[in-house]
Design a protein around this motif. Structure first.
Motif, PDB file in Angstrom:
ATOM      1  N   ALA A  64     -61.774 -62.023-115.263  1.00 35.82           N
ATOM      2  CA  ALA A  64     -61.256 -61.266-114.107  1.00 35.82           C
ATOM      3  C   ALA A  64     -60.119 -60.359-114.550  1.00 35.82           C
ATOM      4  N   ALA A  65     -59.268 -60.808-115.503  1.00 37.04           N
ATOM      5  CA  ALA A  65     -58.177 -59.972-116.020  1.00 37.04           C
ATOM      6  C   ALA A  65     -58.742 -58.752-116.740  1.00 37.04           C
ATOM      7  N   ARG A  66     -59.810 -58.921-117.499  1.00 28.89           N
ATOM      8  CA  ARG A  66     -60.438 -57.797-118.192  1.00 28.89           C
ATOM      9  C   ARG A  66     -60.982 -56.784-117.190  1.00 28.89           C
ATOM     10  N   ALA A  67     -61.636 -57.282-116.121  1.00 21.34           N
ATOM     11  CA  ALA A  67     -62.161 -56.374-115.096  1.00 21.34           C
ATOM     12  C   ALA A  67     -61.022 -55.632-114.399  1.00 21.34           C
ATOM     13  N   LEU A  68     -59.882 -56.283-114.204  1.00 20.96           N
ATOM     14  CA  LEU A  68     -58.724 -55.656-113.554  1.00 20.96           C
ATOM     15  C   LEU A  68     -58.155 -54.543-114.435  1.00 20.96           C
ATOM     16  N   VAL A  69     -58.087 -54.798-115.739  1.00 19.24           N
ATOM     17  CA  VAL A  69     -57.584 -53.792-116.684  1.00 19.24           C
ATOM     18  C   VAL A  69     -58.495 -52.572-116.674  1.00 19.24           C
ATOM     19  N   LYS A  70     -59.804 -52.802-116.662  1.00 20.49           N
ATOM     20  CA  LYS A  70     -60.738 -51.680-116.617  1.00 20.49           C
ATOM     21  C   LYS A  70     -60.601 -50.889-115.324  1.00 20.49           C
ATOM     22  N   ARG A  71     -60.443 -51.608-114.201  1.00 20.07           N
ATOM     23  CA  ARG A  71     -60.356 -50.946-112.900  1.00 20.07           C
ATOM     24  C   ARG A  71     -59.095 -50.083-112.801  1.00 20.07           C
ATOM     25  N   HIS A  72     -57.971 -50.580-113.339  1.00 16.79           N
ATOM     26  CA  HIS A  72     -56.713 -49.823-113.289  1.00 16.79           C
ATOM     27  C   HIS A  72     -56.557 -48.869-114.471  1.00 16.79           C
ATOM     28  N   ARG A  73     -57.479 -48.883-115.378  1.00 11.98           N
ATOM     29  CA  ARG A  73     -57.478 -48.022-116.571  1.00 11.98           C
ATOM     30  C   ARG A  73     -56.159 -48.126-117.354  1.00 11.98           C
ATOM     31  N   LEU A  74     -55.816 -49.384-117.630  1.00 11.53           N
ATOM     32  CA  LEU A  74     -54.578 -49.637-118.387  1.00 11.53           C
ATOM     33  C   LEU A  74     -54.841 -49.421-119.882  1.00 11.53           C
ATOM     34  N   PRO A  75     -53.819 -48.957-120.628  1.00 13.22           N
ATOM     35  CA  PRO A  75     -53.999 -48.700-122.069  1.00 13.22           C
ATOM     36  C   PRO A  75     -54.193 -50.005-122.834  1.00 13.22           C
ATOM     37  N   ARG A  76     -55.123 -49.972-123.806  1.00  8.28           N
ATOM     38  CA  ARG A  76     -55.452 -51.151-124.616  1.00  8.28           C
ATOM     39  C   ARG A  76     -55.352 -50.798-126.098  1.00  8.28           C
ATOM     40  N   SER A  77     -55.144 -51.850-126.871  1.00  5.37           N
ATOM     41  CA  SER A  77     -55.125 -51.667-128.330  1.00  5.37           C
ATOM     42  C   SER A  77     -55.519 -53.002-128.973  1.00  5.37           C
ATOM     43  N   ARG A  78     -55.839 -52.926-130.275  1.00  6.92           N
ATOM     44  CA  ARG A  78     -56.249 -54.132-131.012  1.00  6.92           C
ATOM     45  C   ARG A  78     -55.052 -54.697-131.775  1.00  6.92           C
ATOM     46  N   SER A  79     -54.976 -56.037-131.766  1.00  9.23           N
ATOM     47  CA  SER A  79     -53.910 -56.687-132.544  1.00  9.23           C
ATOM     48  C   SER A  79     -54.437 -56.990-133.941  1.00  9.23           C
ATOM     49  N   ASN A  80     -53.571 -57.507-134.811  1.00  8.23           N
ATOM     50  CA  ASN A  80     -53.954 -57.831-136.178  1.00  8.23           C
ATOM     51  C   ASN A  80     -55.004 -58.955-136.239  1.00  8.23           C
ATOM     52  N   ASP A  81     -54.970 -59.843-135.253  1.00  8.52           N
ATOM     53  CA  ASP A  81     -55.936 -60.944-135.255  1.00  8.52           C
ATOM     54  C   ASP A  81     -57.254 -60.570-134.574  1.00  8.52           C
ATOM     55  N   GLY A  82     -57.411 -59.334-134.122  1.00 13.37           N
ATOM     56  CA  GLY A  82     -58.660 -58.842-133.553  1.00 13.37           C
ATOM     57  C   GLY A  82     -58.751 -58.956-132.048  1.00 13.37           C
ATOM     58  N   LYS A  83     -57.692 -59.484-131.413  1.00 17.24           N
ATOM     59  CA  LYS A  83     -57.723 -59.603-129.964  1.00 17.24           C
ATOM     60  C   LYS A  83     -57.238 -58.308-129.337  1.00 17.24           C
ATOM     61  N   THR A  84     -57.676 -58.060-128.117  1.00 16.47           N
ATOM     62  CA  THR A  84     -57.287 -56.850-127.403  1.00 16.47           C
ATOM     63  C   THR A  84     -55.969 -57.113-126.689  1.00 16.47           C
ATOM     64  N   LEU A  85     -55.030 -56.184-126.859  1.00 19.14           N
ATOM     65  CA  LEU A  85     -53.747 -56.254-126.164  1.00 19.14           C
ATOM     66  C   LEU A  85     -53.710 -55.167-125.107  1.00 19.14           C
ATOM     67  N   VAL A  86     -53.119 -55.492-123.965  1.00 22.86           N
ATOM     68  CA  VAL A  86     -53.061 -54.562-122.836  1.00 22.86           C
ATOM     69  C   VAL A  86     -51.591 -54.288-122.544  1.00 22.86           C
ATOM     70  N   GLN A  87     -51.269 -52.991-122.367  1.00 24.98           N
ATOM     71  CA  GLN A  87     -49.903 -52.634-121.959  1.00 24.98           C
ATOM     72  C   GLN A  87     -49.878 -52.674-120.446  1.00 24.98           C
ATOM     73  N   VAL A  88     -49.058 -53.561-119.895  1.00 22.68           N
ATOM     74  CA  VAL A  88     -49.059 -53.736-118.452  1.00 22.68           C
ATOM     75  C   VAL A  88     -47.630 -53.941-117.948  1.00 22.68           C
ATOM     76  N   ASP A  89     -47.360 -53.352-116.783  1.00 18.73           N
ATOM     77  CA  ASP A  89     -46.100 -53.606-116.063  1.00 18.73           C
ATOM     78  C   ASP A  89     -46.525 -54.424-114.847  1.00 18.73           C
ATOM     79  N   LEU A  90     -46.187 -55.700-114.835  1.00 19.43           N
ATOM     80  CA  LEU A  90     -46.658 -56.610-113.797  1.00 19.43           C
ATOM     81  C   LEU A  90     -46.103 -56.263-112.418  1.00 19.43           C
ATOM     82  N   THR A  91     -44.975 -55.506-112.359  1.00 22.58           N
ATOM     83  CA  THR A  91     -44.429 -55.125-111.051  1.00 22.58           C
ATOM     84  C   THR A  91     -45.302 -54.076-110.389  1.00 22.58           C
ATOM     85  N   GLU A  92     -46.003 -53.269-111.201  1.00 27.28           N
ATOM     86  CA  GLU A  92     -46.855 -52.233-110.630  1.00 27.28           C
ATOM     87  C   GLU A  92     -48.186 -52.793-110.127  1.00 27.28           C
ATOM     88  N   ILE A  93     -48.593 -53.919-110.678  1.00 25.66           N
ATOM     89  CA  ILE A  93     -49.878 -54.523-110.258  1.00 25.66           C
ATOM     90  C   ILE A  93     -49.587 -55.476-109.116  1.00 25.66           C
TER      91      ILE A  93
END
Length: 165
Positions: free
Chosen positions: A21-50
């Motif tokens: 559900a968090a992944r679907a929320l990130v896609k819906r809000h078109r939040l910026p994403r990037s890959r970490s060194n361990d291969g996981k996706t990191l999302v830049q998010v301001d929780l006050t805006e969501i």
């Protein structure tokens, strides 16, 4: 609050939702994403805006699921009843076979008694006939005997007896 870099699992924990559900929320809000060194996706998010509040949903059951469940339960009940009826029918079948054997034995006894009764009646009729003959005076019986004997037989016998003397 400042912008944070979170994985989908961490974002789900904060918002009390699943990682999917968090992944679907990130896609819906078109939040910026990037890959970490361990291969996981990191999302830049301001929780006050969501402004996300998890919605409790009814369980995801396919339409007609309750009907199918009820029918399956009814089928199980009917199968149990069928087994019970088969047991009862088996008992009735054994009773039926026992009564058939008993009826056949009684019928055989009845036929034997009927044959004995007919034989006894024939014997009674024969004895009554002989008794009626015995009750007649001896002269009548002698006359009855001679009535049935042909005259030629009497002549032949009388001639033979005359020659032998």
């Amino acid at each position: 609050m400042p912008v944070e870099m979170l994985t989908y699992a961490e974002l789900g924990e904060r918002l009390k939702i699943s990682p999917e559900a968090a992944r679907a929320l990130v896609k819906r809000h078109r939040l910026p994403r990037s890959r970490s060194n361990d291969g996981k996706t990191l999302v830049q998010v301001d929780l006050t805006e969501i402004n996300h509040s998890p919605v409790t949903r009814a369980s995801q059951t396919p339409p007609g699921h309750d009907l199918v469940t009820a029918l399956k339960e009814h089928i199980a009940t009917l199968q149990a009843d069928l087994l019970e009826m088969k047991t009862v029918a088996g008992g009735h079948r054994s009773d039926f076979e026992r009564e058939c054997d008993r009826t056949n034995k009684l019928l055989a006894e009845l036929l034997k008694a009927n044959i004995e009764t007919v034989a006894a009646r024939e014997k009674v009729a024969h004895l009554e006939g002989r008794l009626s003959m015995v009750r007649q005076p001896w002269r009548q019986r002698l006359a009855e005997v001679f009535r049935h004997v042909p005259l030629e037989a009497l002549r032949w016998n009388s001639g033979r007896s005359a020659r032998s003397h």
